[in-house]
Motif scaffolding. Structure first.
Motif, mmCIF file in Angstrom:
data_model
loop_
_atom_site.group_PDB
_atom_site.id
_atom_site.type_symbol
_atom_site.label_atom_id
_atom_site.label_comp_id
_atom_site.label_asym_id
_atom_site.label_seq_id
_atom_site.Cartn_x
_atom_site.Cartn_y
_atom_site.Cartn_z
ATOM 1 N N PHE A 208 0.824 -1.203 0.000
ATOM 2 C CA PHE A 208 0.000 0.000 0.000
ATOM 3 C C PHE A 208 0.860 1.256 0.000
ATOM 4 C CE2 PHE A 208 -2.400 3.297 2.305
ATOM 5 C CZ PHE A 208 -3.518 3.389 1.475
ATOM 6 N N VAL A 209 1.994 1.208 0.704
ATOM 7 C CA VAL A 209 2.888 2.367 0.786
ATOM 8 C C VAL A 209 3.808 2.446 -0.432
ATOM 9 C CG1 VAL A 209 4.785 3.394 2.100
ATOM 10 C CG2 VAL A 209 2.812 2.438 3.303
ATOM 11 N N MET A 210 4.278 1.292 -0.898
ATOM 12 C CA MET A 210 5.300 1.270 -1.941
ATOM 13 C C MET A 210 4.751 1.463 -3.349
ATOM 14 S SD MET A 210 8.107 0.864 -0.311
ATOM 15 C CE MET A 210 8.693 0.334 1.304
ATOM 16 N N LEU A 211 3.475 1.138 -3.579
ATOM 17 C CA LEU A 211 2.934 1.134 -4.942
ATOM 18 C C LEU A 211 1.932 2.269 -5.114
ATOM 19 C CD1 LEU A 211 2.354 -2.706 -5.186
ATOM 20 C CD2 LEU A 211 4.278 -1.412 -6.135
ATOM 21 N N PRO A 212 2.271 3.297 -5.873
ATOM 22 C CA PRO A 212 1.352 4.434 -6.035
ATOM 23 C C PRO A 212 0.226 4.167 -7.021
ATOM 24 C CG PRO A 212 3.376 4.835 -7.245
ATOM 25 C CD PRO A 212 3.575 3.546 -6.511
ATOM 26 N N SER A 213 0.397 3.200 -7.923
ATOM 27 C CA SER A 213 -0.595 2.947 -8.973
ATOM 28 C C SER A 213 -1.374 1.681 -8.674
ATOM 29 C CB SER A 213 0.096 2.827 -10.331
ATOM 30 O OG SER A 213 -0.814 2.390 -11.327
ATOM 31 N N SER A 214 -2.690 1.711 -8.942
ATOM 32 C CA SER A 214 -3.524 0.539 -8.695
ATOM 33 C C SER A 214 -3.183 -0.607 -9.638
ATOM 34 C CB SER A 214 -5.004 0.904 -8.836
ATOM 35 O OG SER A 214 -5.297 1.327 -10.159
ATOM 36 N N ASP A 215 -2.524 -0.315 -10.762
ATOM 37 C CA ASP A 215 -2.137 -1.387 -11.680
ATOM 38 C C ASP A 215 -1.127 -2.342 -11.052
ATOM 39 O OD1 ASP A 215 -3.791 -0.369 -13.625
ATOM 40 O OD2 ASP A 215 -2.210 0.802 -14.595
ATOM 41 N N GLY A 216 -0.411 -1.868 -10.050
ATOM 42 C CA GLY A 216 0.574 -2.715 -9.386
ATOM 43 C C GLY A 216 0.100 -3.297 -8.078
ATOM 44 N N TYR A 217 -1.144 -3.016 -7.685
ATOM 45 C CA TYR A 217 -1.647 -3.491 -6.397
ATOM 46 C C TYR A 217 -1.727 -5.017 -6.353
ATOM 47 C CZ TYR A 217 -3.246 1.162 -4.921
ATOM 48 O OH TYR A 217 -3.309 2.482 -4.534
ATOM 49 N N PRO A 218 -1.394 -5.618 -5.201
ATOM 50 C CA PRO A 218 -1.798 -7.006 -4.967
ATOM 51 C C PRO A 218 -3.269 -7.034 -4.564
ATOM 52 C CG PRO A 218 -0.616 -6.175 -3.073
ATOM 53 C CD PRO A 218 -0.577 -5.083 -4.107
ATOM 54 N N VAL A 219 -3.829 -8.222 -4.472
ATOM 55 C CA VAL A 219 -5.269 -8.323 -4.244
ATOM 56 C C VAL A 219 -5.671 -7.781 -2.876
ATOM 57 C CG1 VAL A 219 -5.158 -10.701 -3.324
ATOM 58 C CG2 VAL A 219 -7.241 -9.876 -4.442
ATOM 59 N N GLN A 220 -4.794 -7.901 -1.870
ATOM 60 C CA GLN A 220 -5.154 -7.411 -0.543
ATOM 61 C C GLN A 220 -5.325 -5.897 -0.543
ATOM 62 O OE1 GLN A 220 -6.000 -9.593 1.522
ATOM 63 N NE2 GLN A 220 -5.066 -11.397 0.588
ATOM 64 N N VAL A 221 -4.499 -5.191 -1.302
ATOM 65 C CA VAL A 221 -4.656 -3.739 -1.421
ATOM 66 C C VAL A 221 -5.801 -3.415 -2.367
ATOM 67 C CG1 VAL A 221 -3.489 -1.581 -2.032
ATOM 68 C CG2 VAL A 221 -2.199 -3.426 -0.950
ATOM 69 N N GLY A 222 -5.970 -4.225 -3.409
ATOM 70 C CA GLY A 222 -7.062 -4.001 -4.346
ATOM 71 C C GLY A 222 -8.431 -4.097 -3.690
ATOM 72 N N LEU A 223 -8.540 -4.885 -2.619
ATOM 73 C CA LEU A 223 -9.816 -4.986 -1.919
ATOM 74 C C LEU A 223 -10.281 -3.635 -1.380
ATOM 75 C CD1 LEU A 223 -9.442 -8.342 0.079
ATOM 76 C CD2 LEU A 223 -10.925 -7.891 -1.878
ATOM 77 N N THR A 224 -9.346 -2.737 -1.087
ATOM 78 C CA THR A 224 -9.747 -1.407 -0.608
ATOM 79 C C THR A 224 -10.454 -0.630 -1.710
ATOM 80 O OG1 THR A 224 -7.576 -0.461 -1.189
ATOM 81 C CG2 THR A 224 -7.831 -1.347 1.025
ATOM 82 N N SER A 225 -10.037 -0.836 -2.968
ATOM 83 C CA SER A 225 -10.732 -0.183 -4.082
ATOM 84 C C SER A 225 -12.143 -0.732 -4.237
ATOM 85 C CB SER A 225 -9.945 -0.388 -5.388
ATOM 86 O OG SER A 225 -8.667 0.203 -5.316
ATOM 87 N N LEU A 226 -12.297 -2.048 -4.049
ATOM 88 C CA LEU A 226 -13.627 -2.641 -4.089
ATOM 89 C C LEU A 226 -14.485 -2.118 -2.938
ATOM 90 C CD1 LEU A 226 -12.704 -6.335 -4.962
ATOM 91 C CD2 LEU A 226 -14.131 -4.829 -6.349
ATOM 92 N N LEU A 227 -13.878 -1.988 -1.771
ATOM 93 C CA LEU A 227 -14.607 -1.480 -0.612
ATOM 94 C C LEU A 227 -15.063 -0.049 -0.843
ATOM 95 C CD1 LEU A 227 -15.393 -2.361 2.313
ATOM 96 C CD2 LEU A 227 -13.323 -1.196 3.077
ATOM 97 N N ALA A 228 -14.196 0.761 -1.462
ATOM 98 C CA ALA A 228 -14.545 2.146 -1.744
ATOM 99 C C ALA A 228 -15.620 2.264 -2.808
ATOM 100 C CB ALA A 228 -13.302 2.924 -2.174
ATOM 101 N N SER A 229 -15.798 1.207 -3.606
ATOM 102 C CA SER A 229 -16.814 1.217 -4.656
ATOM 103 C C SER A 229 -18.114 0.548 -4.227
ATOM 104 C CB SER A 229 -16.275 0.513 -5.917
ATOM 105 O OG SER A 229 -15.109 1.154 -6.402
ATOM 106 N N THR A 230 -18.228 0.219 -2.951
ATOM 107 C CA THR A 230 -19.423 -0.427 -2.419
ATOM 108 C C THR A 230 -20.309 0.620 -1.757
ATOM 109 O OG1 THR A 230 -18.128 -2.435 -1.992
ATOM 110 C CG2 THR A 230 -20.285 -2.267 -0.920
ATOM 111 N N PRO A 231 -21.507 0.875 -2.260
ATOM 112 C CA PRO A 231 -22.370 1.927 -1.700
ATOM 113 C C PRO A 231 -22.675 1.728 -0.222
ATOM 114 C CG PRO A 231 -23.192 1.228 -3.838
ATOM 115 C CD PRO A 231 -22.093 0.277 -3.474
#
Length: 303
Positions: A230-253
């Motif tokens: 989460f700290v080392m990767l500024p772009s979502s294209d490089g996220y692992p799935v554990q960090v990517g889950l935060t994007s899914l969480l942010a997209s959940t109404p």
């Protein structure tokens, strides 16, 4: 004179310790079911439901295969297949770091256990100290170090820090200290083997259980690592799935009302993403459990 109960009479007398022991076991099982098994069952059932069924239906009612397929399509269609990219990134980071971990940790544990050199005891003490330091406390100095050499944002910024696994070094140190016959290694040296050959031909094959144990723990730690990527990767294209889950969480109404509309994610899809994110660890555990049991019992006796 007071009569003393015979052995047979005492044996048939109700045992308080037996009843209390069963009561304790029952309470522990009930607590386990309440706090661990019930949420897992709910999570698995939630992946088979629609958002409406999840909100108004019975919590433990099963859904349908059709809803599961819909949730699957929504999950892997999120942001043009971002979840597939995140899973691939997680595999690259976890496996890449694991390879380096094994290449470094196993020889290091062998050297600490079976060779004598200057600063050996200091290195062992430092390994124990680093094991006690929370990983999050090391993220900031690691970030500054990698930023100085221009690695921030690259896969190496995640792989290299995760490759340092002091727990693996200590596990192999304990194993080689207690379970490898010294006479066997000495015989190999007498037969003309160099030290590298003694390690690769004698010690390493005997250490297969502990290698499997270190590999499992290393893989699990790498796969579940969140804060470092989460700290080392500024772009979502490089996220692992554990960090990517935060994007899914942010997209959940349900958690972020401002995300309603557009490419929003419903709660059943988020539940499915959680299950998918832990499947690789579960598969690795099921495949390697025989080696894990052998590795956990290794070193229990002194050769």
């Amino acid at each position: 004179m007071t009569s003393v109960p015979t052995g047979s009479a005492a044996a048939h007398r109700p045992g308080v310790s037996g009843w209390s022991g069963r009561a304790v076991v029952t309470v522990l099982v009930a607590v386990f079911v309440l706090f661990f098994a019930v949420p897992i069952v709910w999570l698995l059932l939630a992946t088979t439901k629609s958002a409406r069924d999840l909100s108004v239906g019975h919590p433990f009612a099963a859904g349908s295969a059709g809803e599961l397929s819909t949730n699957w399509s929504q999950l892997f269609g999120f942001q043009d297949g971002a979840v597939t990219t995140w899973m691939t990134n997680s595999a690259v980071y976890a496996v890449g770091a694991l390879v380096v971990t094994l290449v470094v940790s196993i020889p290091a544990g062998y050297a600490l256990a079976l060779t004598r050199f200057r600063l050996r005891r200091l290195l062992l003490v430092l390994t124990l100290i680093v094991m006690l330091i929370p990983n999050t406390a090391l993220v900031l100095p690691i970030f500054l170090e990698l930023n100085a050499v221009g690695l921030i944002g690259s896969p190496l910024s995640v792989i290299l820090p995760m490759s340092f696994f002091p727990f693996g070094v200590y596990l192999t140190y304990i194993y080689f200290s207690t379970s490898i016959p010294r006479d066997l290694l000495a015989a190999a040296r007498i037969d003309g083997c160099r030290e590298i050959q003694v390690f690769t031909r004698i010690a390493l094959p005997l250490a297969a259980p502990i290698v499997a144990l270190v590999a499992f723990f290393g893989f699990v730690q790498n796969w579940n690592n969140f804060f470092l990527p989460f700290v080392m990767l500024p772009s979502s294209d490089g996220y692992p799935v554990q960090v990517g889950l935060t994007s899914l969480l942010a997209s959940t109404p349900a958690f972020n009302p401002s995300s309603a509309g557009g490419q929003s994610v419903q709660l059943p899809t988020l539940a499915l993403a959680t299950v998918v994110s832990v499947l690789p660890v579960l598969i690795v555990f099921l495949v390697s459990q025989r080696f894990l049991v052998a590795g956990m019992t290794a070193g229990g006796t002194k050769e």
